[in-house]
Structures are given as structure tokens and as C-alpha cells.
Design a protein around this motif. Structure first.
Motif, PDB file in Angstrom:
ATOM      1  N   GLY A  70       0.716  -1.339  -0.046  1.00 18.37           N
ATOM      2  CA  GLY A  70      -0.228   0.092   0.143  1.00 18.37           C
ATOM      3  C   GLY A  70       0.832   1.346  -0.045  1.00 18.37           C
ATOM      4  N   ARG A  71       2.091   1.224   0.650  1.00 16.19           N
ATOM      5  CA  ARG A  71       2.939   2.336   0.671  1.00 16.19           C
ATOM      6  C   ARG A  71       3.019   3.192  -0.676  1.00 16.19           C
ATOM      7  NH1 ARG A  71       5.090   6.296   0.333  1.00 16.19           N
ATOM      8  NH2 ARG A  71       6.910   7.132   0.970  1.00 16.19           N
ATOM      9  N   PHE A  72       3.348   2.574  -1.539  1.00 12.82           N
ATOM     10  CA  PHE A  72       3.490   3.055  -3.003  1.00 12.82           C
ATOM     11  C   PHE A  72       2.248   3.057  -3.952  1.00 12.82           C
ATOM     12  CE2 PHE A  72       7.763   1.541  -1.202  1.00 12.82           C
ATOM     13  CZ  PHE A  72       8.175   2.840  -1.218  1.00 12.82           C
ATOM     14  N   SER A  73       1.272   2.473  -3.348  1.00  7.83           N
ATOM     15  CA  SER A  73      -0.123   2.259  -4.232  1.00  7.83           C
ATOM     16  C   SER A  73      -1.151   3.587  -4.112  1.00  7.83           C
ATOM     17  CB  SER A  73      -0.984   1.335  -3.864  1.00  7.83           C
ATOM     18  OG  SER A  73      -0.039   0.113  -3.968  1.00  7.83           O
ATOM     19  N   SER A  74      -1.851   3.734  -5.086  1.00 15.20           N
ATOM     20  CA  SER A  74      -2.968   4.703  -5.074  1.00 15.20           C
ATOM     21  C   SER A  74      -4.176   4.357  -5.465  1.00 15.20           C
ATOM     22  CB  SER A  74      -2.596   5.840  -6.056  1.00 15.20           C
ATOM     23  OG  SER A  74      -1.307   6.580  -5.597  1.00 15.20           O
ATOM     24  N   GLY A  75      -5.334   4.975  -5.019  1.00 19.79           N
ATOM     25  CA  GLY A  75      -6.726   4.542  -5.364  1.00 19.79           C
ATOM     26  C   GLY A  75      -7.209   3.321  -4.672  1.00 19.79           C
ATOM     27  N   PRO A  76      -8.190   2.433  -5.643  1.00 18.46           N
ATOM     28  CA  PRO A  76      -8.440   1.243  -4.791  1.00 18.46           C
ATOM     29  C   PRO A  76      -7.323   0.253  -4.581  1.00 18.46           C
ATOM     30  CG  PRO A  76      -9.920   1.929  -6.851  1.00 18.46           C
ATOM     31  CD  PRO A  76      -8.653   2.649  -6.731  1.00 18.46           C
ATOM     32  N   ALA A  77      -6.338   0.107  -5.361  1.00 11.76           N
ATOM     33  CA  ALA A  77      -5.161  -0.621  -4.876  1.00 11.76           C
ATOM     34  C   ALA A  77      -4.647  -0.279  -3.477  1.00 11.76           C
ATOM     35  CB  ALA A  77      -4.096  -0.745  -5.998  1.00 11.76           C
ATOM     36  N   HIS A  78      -4.470   1.186  -3.139  1.00 11.85           N
ATOM     37  CA  HIS A  78      -3.812   1.546  -1.932  1.00 11.85           C
ATOM     38  C   HIS A  78      -5.072   0.776  -0.805  1.00 11.85           C
ATOM     39  CE1 HIS A  78      -4.227   4.530   1.297  1.00 11.85           C
ATOM     40  NE2 HIS A  78      -2.793   4.172   1.547  1.00 11.85           N
ATOM     41  N   ASP A  79      -6.303   1.159  -1.098  1.00 16.64           N
ATOM     42  CA  ASP A  79      -7.291   1.026  -0.112  1.00 16.64           C
ATOM     43  C   ASP A  79      -7.292  -0.494   0.237  1.00 16.64           C
ATOM     44  OD1 ASP A  79      -7.854   3.798  -0.104  1.00 16.64           O
ATOM     45  OD2 ASP A  79      -9.728   3.364  -1.394  1.00 16.64           O
ATOM     46  N   ARG A  80      -7.137  -1.373  -0.735  1.00 18.24           N
ATOM     47  CA  ARG A  80      -7.161  -2.916  -0.407  1.00 18.24           C
ATOM     48  C   ARG A  80      -5.773  -3.207   0.384  1.00 18.24           C
ATOM     49  NH1 ARG A  80      -7.278  -4.041  -5.524  1.00 18.24           N
ATOM     50  NH2 ARG A  80      -5.038  -4.532  -5.674  1.00 18.24           N
ATOM     51  N   ARG A  81      -4.863  -2.745  -0.138  1.00 16.36           N
ATOM     52  CA  ARG A  81      -3.448  -3.167   0.479  1.00 16.36           C
ATOM     53  C   ARG A  81      -3.274  -2.572   1.828  1.00 16.36           C
ATOM     54  NH1 ARG A  81      -0.219  -2.164  -5.379  1.00 16.36           N
ATOM     55  NH2 ARG A  81      -1.005  -4.180  -6.371  1.00 16.36           N
ATOM     56  N   ARG A  82      -3.708  -1.394   2.209  1.00 12.23           N
ATOM     57  CA  ARG A  82      -3.386  -0.543   3.329  1.00 12.23           C
ATOM     58  C   ARG A  82      -4.354  -1.594   4.178  1.00 12.23           C
ATOM     59  NH1 ARG A  82      -2.613   4.384   6.048  1.00 12.23           N
ATOM     60  NH2 ARG A  82      -3.914   4.494   7.866  1.00 12.23           N
ATOM     61  N   ALA A  83      -5.652  -2.027   3.984  1.00  7.21           N
ATOM     62  CA  ALA A  83      -6.340  -2.954   4.696  1.00  7.21           C
ATOM     63  C   ALA A  83      -5.742  -4.121   5.266  1.00  7.21           C
ATOM     64  CB  ALA A  83      -7.866  -3.063   4.297  1.00  7.21           C
ATOM     65  N   LEU A  84      -5.071  -4.701   4.324  1.00  6.76           N
ATOM     66  CA  LEU A  84      -4.273  -6.056   4.666  1.00  6.76           C
ATOM     67  C   LEU A  84      -3.012  -5.563   5.706  1.00  6.76           C
ATOM     68  CD1 LEU A  84      -3.581  -7.455   1.061  1.00  6.76           C
ATOM     69  CD2 LEU A  84      -5.057  -8.584   2.562  1.00  6.76           C
TER      70      LEU A  84
END
Length: 239
Positions: free
Chosen positions: A39-53
Motif C-alpha cells: 500500500g505504501r506506494f499505491s494509490s486509489g482502490p489498490a492502496h485501500d485494499r493493500r492498506r487494509a491488509l
């Protein structure tokens, strides 16, 4: 690279959806794979999903339990996560090149691939989230512990945070305070003065775990945990 300084301006940028984390290229393995999958280097829905993990990883460890373990912050956190094999040196090798262009990527590649094997052998988002949590608990938390041995933690976080800045890329031309930023321009957002753990939707999800690790280390008055670990460079924000 222009800098955004002062708490008000920094918080404004960190809360502004027109500023995003600079994208990283895709990668099939090693540190490039890790950057492209956390999530650190992601944006948008990918960030939201990876941050939740990543949040799920942290939720499995009550912060209070981190006050009782001994050793480097990565060792304490890994033990609390049930990781039996020693991983501190591997995580350090990842951390020194986590931000693009900051370290020895061949050393980080080998460390990432070894960590994937230790953690089950899958190059997937849950594995990347776990490695990312360990990596972001590495140099910055150890630096905070060392600085807090000599000054109150709140003072360190306000005046001399271990992560001094994070990067953002403007999607449109805009002005922040007295700084004019062009579309596509990457700026350094200073984290001193109050936003040591970031702000807005990308605020560090492990801030209470980091403070628990610091409190535990200070309470034990243990020897230096930061020997041999370089200071965290600008632009390695923990979001």
C-alpha cells in the motif's frame, strides 16, 4: 525538489487527493515486486485494499504486548506476529532500499525473496503487506527509540521525527502556502511540527504500535538497538 514545510501546509497536502504518492514501476520479484505490491506506494482502490491488509496484520498484535519483548523493534514485532525464524537482518536489507533510489537494490532483492520464502512462499499482496509492516517498523522506530533516550518522545516527534519527509506528486498545478507546484511535480512534505506519522487517509496505521515499541524499549533501558543502522533519509514516509 521543492519542499512543503510547516504543519498547516503539510497537513493540507497530505489530505489533498490531488497529491498522490509517486508511482513505482511493476516488478516480478525482489524489491521492485515489493514496492509495486504494498500500500505504501499505491494509490486509489489498490492502496485501500493493500492498506487494509496491513491494518489486519497490525490488528493481530495488541500494542500493549509490544511493551514486554526485548531487542530490536523488528525482532519484537516479528515474534508477536508468530514469525519464528530470525528476520531482522533481512528486514534491514529491505529497508535500506525500500524507497526507490536510496540503497543497494541487489541486497534488498535477495532479502525480499528470502522473506517471501520464510513467510510461506507466495508472491501475493498479503505477504507483501506483512513484509511492508516489518520494513516500516525498522529504521524509523529504532531511530525514535534512540532519540527518545535523551528527550521526551513528544518532543522528538515534534521537532526531530525519525522520518523527516514524505513524497507526493501533484496531479494538477496548484499553490501550497507560498510554493507553486506544477502538474506532475514531486515535492517533499516535511513531517516535523506535528504530523510525524503523516495525516489524512494515508496516516501511518501503525503509529500506536510504534509508540508501544518505544515505550517498551525505554522502560527496559536496553542497550542501543540502532547500532549500525543508518538514519532514515528524507522521503521515506510511512504511509
Amino acid at each position: 525538489m521543492q519542499q512543503i514545510t510547516g504543519r498547516e501546509a503539510a497537513v493540507a497536502v497530505l489530505n489533498d487527493p490531488r497529491f498522490v504518492v509517486p508511482p513505482v514501476p511493476p516488478g516480478a520479484s525482489g524489491i521492485a515486486w515489493l514496492r509495486a505490491t504494498v500500500g505504501r506506494f499505491s494509490s486509489g482502490p489498490a492502496h485501500d485494499r493493500r492498506r487494509a491488509l496491513a491494518v489486519a496484520v497490525l490488528d493481530a498484535v495488541p500494542p500493549a504486548t509490544l511493551r514486554t519483548g526485548g531487542g530490536h523493534p523488528v525482532t519484537v514485532l516479528a515474534r508477536a506476529l508468530g514469525i519464528a525464524e530470525p528476520v531482522m537482518d533481512l528486514v534491514r536489507d529491505v529497508a535500506q532500499a525500500y524507497q526507490p533510489g536510496t540503497g543497494d537494490e541487489s541486497r534488498a532483492d535477495a532479502a525480499v525473496d528470502r522473506l517471501v520464502t520464510i513467510l510461506g512462499g507466495r508472491h501475493d499482496e498479503p505477504t507483501a503487506a506483512l513484509i511492508g509492516v516489518l520494513t516500516q517498523a525498522c529504521d524509523a522506530t529504532a531511530t525514535l527509540i534512540e532519540r527518545a533516550r535523551h528527550r521526551p518522545v513528544d518532543e522528538v516527534l515534534h521537532a526531530d521525527p525519525p522520518v523527516r519527509a514524505t513524497r507526493r506528486q501533484a496531479q494538477v498545478a496548484t499553490t501550497v502556502g507560498r510554493v507553486t507546484v506544477q502538474a506532475g511535480e514531486v515535492v517533499l512534505v516535511g513531517l516535523a511540527g506535528g504530523p510525524a506519522f503523516g495525516a489524512g487517509p494515508r496516516r501511518c496505521p501503525g503509529w500506536d504500535h510504534a509508540l508501544a515499541l518505544v515505550a517498551g524499549a525505554l522502560a527496559r533501558d536496553s542497550p542501543s538497538v540502532h547500532e549500525g543502522t543508518p538514519d532514515t533519509a528524507p522521503g521515506t514516509g510511512r504511509d
